[in-house]
Design a protein around this motif. Structure first.
Motif, PDB file in Angstrom:
ATOM      1  N   LYS A 105       0.390  14.463  -1.480  1.00 54.37           N
ATOM      2  CA  LYS A 105       1.620  13.941  -0.891  1.00 54.37           C
ATOM      3  C   LYS A 105       1.616  12.418  -0.991  1.00 54.37           C
ATOM      4  N   SER A 133       3.760  19.707  -4.690  1.00 58.49           N
ATOM      5  CA  SER A 133       3.986  21.153  -4.771  1.00 58.49           C
ATOM      6  C   SER A 133       5.374  21.541  -4.271  1.00 58.49           C
ATOM      7  N   ILE A 134       5.793  20.946  -3.159  1.00 57.75           N
ATOM      8  CA  ILE A 134       7.107  21.311  -2.601  1.00 57.75           C
ATOM      9  C   ILE A 134       8.235  20.847  -3.524  1.00 57.75           C
ATOM     10  N   THR A 135       8.069  19.652  -4.102  1.00 55.24           N
ATOM     11  CA  THR A 135       9.105  19.142  -5.007  1.00 55.24           C
ATOM     12  C   THR A 135       9.258  20.066  -6.215  1.00 55.24           C
ATOM     13  N   LEU A 164       0.836  -1.202   0.000  1.00 55.83           N
ATOM     14  CA  LEU A 164       0.000   0.000   0.000  1.00 55.83           C
ATOM     15  C   LEU A 164       0.870   1.250   0.000  1.00 55.83           C
ATOM     16  N   THR A 165       0.467   2.229  -0.791  1.00 55.23           N
ATOM     17  CA  THR A 165       1.167   3.512  -0.773  1.00 55.23           C
ATOM     18  C   THR A 165       0.230   4.564  -0.188  1.00 55.23           C
ATOM     19  N   PRO A 166       0.619   5.194   0.923  1.00 57.83           N
ATOM     20  CA  PRO A 166      -0.248   6.232   1.473  1.00 57.83           C
ATOM     21  C   PRO A 166      -0.186   7.532   0.660  1.00 57.83           C
ATOM     22  N   GLU A 183       3.519   9.204   0.160  1.00 59.98           N
ATOM     23  CA  GLU A 183       4.481   8.768   1.182  1.00 59.98           C
ATOM     24  C   GLU A 183       5.313   9.939   1.716  1.00 59.98           C
ATOM     25  N   GLY A 184       4.621  11.001   1.997  1.00 57.81           N
ATOM     26  CA  GLY A 184       5.283  12.159   2.600  1.00 57.81           C
ATOM     27  C   GLY A 184       5.940  13.105   1.614  1.00 57.81           C
ATOM     28  N   VAL A 185       5.925  12.764   0.330  1.00 57.97           N
ATOM     29  CA  VAL A 185       6.573  13.628  -0.657  1.00 57.97           C
ATOM     30  C   VAL A 185       5.505  14.476  -1.353  1.00 57.97           C
ATOM     31  N   SER A 186       5.611  15.772  -1.166  1.00 53.51           N
ATOM     32  CA  SER A 186       4.618  16.697  -1.700  1.00 53.51           C
ATOM     33  C   SER A 186       4.950  17.084  -3.143  1.00 53.51           C
ATOM     34  N   ARG A 192      -4.571  17.561   0.095  1.00 53.60           N
ATOM     35  CA  ARG A 192      -4.921  18.782   0.835  1.00 53.60           C
ATOM     36  C   ARG A 192      -6.022  19.492   0.056  1.00 53.60           C
TER      37      ARG A 192
END
Lengths: 289, 195
Positions: B158, B165-167, B142-144, B160-163, B148
């Motif tokens: 996001k 927009s931020i990337t 599973l990938t979380p 697995e914690g990687v956004s 938002r």
């Protein structure tokens, strides 16, 4: 050089030869590390909680850039890694995917995971998690015996979830910052903390200690096989992901660095909330699914 | 007269429904339903086999327009440089950014054929809602994925914690810097990549 290669296994020896001891994720960000629990400037900049709906002037006023003072050196190593990945690692990962049936791939992954269990056990103790340490030890004993040297994940089937951890995560729980970004030969994205974590785990691993204490070449050959297969299975899992990221980036180095720091922050967050019953339940679901 | 009245009524009903959907999407339950619907439609329309590139991009653009706050994300990804851009540059940048998203992401969904998408829960955080979901490819873990949602639109995803927009923001900021902070040069690069 030859002695060194045999002594520590090809991968680690190469890094020692280059004067850089390794750490962290195998193949560029496939394994999460973490940022500190204390909010450093870098963590604030990368924080996923940045409010996307507030005004631009407020939003970005604290953005001072990533912690990457070694960028020229990192970019050089990154470019070498890209060549190695293109010429060797990715093609081998493709072949591995094509010729290895899924049950065999699962078996290989299970064996490797089981081999890393003693290190997880030690780190759970360092992190003050006796319950997880106990489960990890119990899993290791079950899988190594009834699970045929770890080929079968017998313990997960019996309701004992896998709680992987490493010394990098231990350092996070101790409040240690990532330190500067570091791209390691073959291993990809890491940091000073991630590197320290990898080295500590390597030298604390009972199997590595056993194999390194024998001077016959065949013991060191098994070290190379172990780390080589670990790298391969991790690379195989992310063939498409890396391809997509690479093709969608103007500057792949920046993309990988950004992802690295974000995953550090994510892991720190997860570690903070690891003791909540919801998270434990979720992890169990993920393991058994 | 009656015809005009009828059209007006339809228009009022249509826009009031859109407005109520936006309001609903700002509550945890509404945001959950919104993401469930969008995810289902994305899987249906973007993972179909034998779909032409044009059709794929058109389907993606439709979902992008309906589900994402593209101007808001465009502003975010420019980071500190947004305030340095003049109005004309800002106006030009938003469609360029959308074209770039289309080019970068439209094809990626083909790899998600056969995935199981499950929306788990949603929580209110200040002025937005975070919707948690999982994606599972056949035979994989599973990938979380977190979404938002604010103002009836998605502002960030996001994995697995990687956004996302931020990337993109990190990359764009580095690009502007490497172009001596010249916004025009940077925009030429973006424009060149979407042609």
């Amino acid at each position: 050089m030859r002695f060194c290669l045999l002594k520590h296994g090809l991968l680690v020896a190469t890094l020692i030869e280059l004067g850089i001891l390794s750490s962290g994720p195998i193949v560029a960000n496939t394994i999460p590390e973490a940022t500190p629990l204390s909010a450093s400037q870098n963590e604030v900049n990368q924080s996923p909680s940045a409010d996307l709906t507030s005004s631009a002037s407020q939003e970005f006023s604290s953005d001072e850039g990533p912690n990457d003072p070694l960028e020229p050196l990192n970019r050089f190593v990154f470019s070498i890694n890209e060549i190695l990945d293109f010429a060797l690692l990715r093609p081998v990962a493709e072949i591995y995917r094509a010729v290895t049936p899924d049950p065999l791939k699962r078996g290989v992954s299970n064996v490797l995971d089981n081999l890393f269990a003693p290190v997880s056990f030690l780190n759970h103790i360092f992190q003050g998690e006796p319950e997880r340490a106990t489960v990890t030890l119990f899993r290791f004993l079950l899988n190594s015996s009834i699970g045929f040297l770890g080929i079968s994940d017998f313990a997960s089937d019996r309701g004992y979830p896998r709680y992987d951890t490493d010394f990098n995560q231990t350092l996070i729980t101790w409040g240690i910052d990532t330190g500067p970004y570091l791209v390691l030969p073959l291993l990809g994205s890491s940091s000073f903390r991630g590197t320290a974590g990898f080295v500590a785990d390597y030298y604390a691993d009972p199997l590595n200690i056993y194999l390194n204490n024998h001077h016959h070449w065949k013991y060191h050959y098994w070290l190379t096989v172990r780390y080589g297969f670990d790298m391969l299975r991790n690379r195989e899992k992310v063939i498409e992901t890396i391809d997509n990221l690479r093709s969608g980036s103007f500057d792949f180095y920046i993309t990988m660095r950004s992802i690295y720091f974000q995953r550090q922050a994510y892991l720190a967050e997860k570690l903070k909330s690891a003791k909540s019953p919801e998270v434990a339940k979720e992890e169990q679901t993920r393991v058994t699914s | 007269m009656i015809k005009n009245f009828f059209y007006s009524l339809v228009a009022i009903l249509f826009f009031s429904q859109l407005s109520s959907q936006s309001i609903l999407a700002d509550t945890p339950d509404g945001a959950k339903a919104f993401i469930e619907d969008l995810g289902r439609r994305a899987i249906n329309s973007l993972t179909k086999p034998d779909v032409s590139q044009e059709q794929l991009e058109s389907n993606f653009e439709k979902l992008l327009n309906e589900g994402f706050d593209v101007p808001g994300i465009a502003r975010f990804v420019m980071g500190r440089y947004w305030v340095q851009m003049n109005d004309e540059q800002k106006e030009r940048f938003v469609p360029l950014f959308k074209a770039r998203l289309k080019k970068s992401y439209a094809n990626r969904f083909q790899a998600y054929r056969g995935v199981v998408f499950v929306v788990k829960d949603a929580r209110q955080e200040k002025d937005h809602v975070i919707v948690s979901s999982t994606i599972q490819k056949p035979g994989e873990a599973l990938t979380p994925v977190e979404w938002r949602v604010a103002g009836g639109k998605i502002h960030d995803v996001k994995v697995e914690g990687v956004s996302m927009s931020i990337t993109i923001r990190d990359e764009y900021n580095a690009l502007v810097q490497s172009n001596n902070r010249n916004i025009e040069k940077f925009m030429s690069m973006i424009a060149g990549s979407v042609q």
